[in-house]
Design a protein around this motif. Sequence first.
Motif: not given
Length: 300
Positions: A149-155
Motif C-alpha cells: 500500500t501507499m499511505d501515511r506510516k500505518l500501524s
Amino acid sequence: MELRQIETFLKVAELGSFSRAAERLGYTQSAVTMQIKQLERELGARLFDRMPRGARLTDQGRTFAFHAREAIAALERAAASVRIPDADADQLVGTLRIGSVESVATALLPTLLARFHERHPRVELIVSTARLERLAEGVLDNTLDVLLTMDRKLSIARLERTVLREEPIVFAASLQMAQQIGPVRIDELAGLPLVLTERGESYRHELECLLAERDEQLHPVVETGNTETLVHLAEQGVGISFLPRFSVAHSLRRKSLVELACDIEPISMWIQAFAHEAKPVSRAMAAFMEMLRVHFEYTA
C-alpha cells in the motif's frame, strides 16, 4: 480430523455458502453440512454463524481458517518438493498471494512481478487489488500473504510492517492546460478542473483536509479508483491529476504531462508492505520481500 473436512470448511468460508460450496466441490448440501458439523464437534467450537442467505465465520472460525489455510499450503509445498526433478531442487516453488492498492499495482507491480518471475519461475503469483481495509482482512484471514500500500506510516493490529520508500504526490497536467493554469494555488484549488482518485484514498484525503481548513470542498471533474485512467484523462486535457510521482513518471519523461508548481506544503506518502506477524515466512515470500527492499533502496 480429515483433510476433506478442512477443504470443505475452507470452501464454505471462501464462498460464504453451504450450497455453493457443495456445488463447487461436487457434494450434496447435506454432505457439506455433515462434514462441518463433524468438524465443529471435534474442535468443540462453532465455526460458522448460519445466516438466512449464507454462512459467516465466527471469531473462532476465522482463527481456525487462518491456520487451516497455512496447513493446506504446507501440504502443497511438501507435495511439490518431491515432484521437482533433482536438478531443480534448489528452485523456489509454491504460490505467493499478493494484495495491492490500485496505484501501486498499476505503476510498480508489473516490473516487480516480471523480475520475480524471471528469478523464480516455479512460483505462482496471484495478485488482488482492493482498498486497504479489504486487503488487511485478507492478510489476517490468510487469503493473502502480503499486501502493498501507499499511505501515511500505518500501524495495523497483528500485521508486521516494512517501510519501503517515501513517495511525493504531485500535480500533473497536459502542457496546454499547464500553460493556461500556471502554478497551483491553494486559494484556487477548489475551482480547478481536477481528475482525482476516489474519496477516502490517502493522498486525496490529505488534499481534502487542506481545503476543509478553509471551509472549501473539492469538486472533481472525474473521480475513479483506476490511476491509469486518471493519467490518460490528464494527458487528454480533461483535468489536473494529483497522483504519486511514480504513477506519472513515464508521462513526465515523454512530456505528455508536466509537473505543476504549487504553493501547497509538499505531500508525501510511504510505500509499505504488510504481512501477518504470526505467519511462517515461506522461502518464496522471503525472496519477494528481499527483492522489494533491494528494489526500493536502489530506486529511492
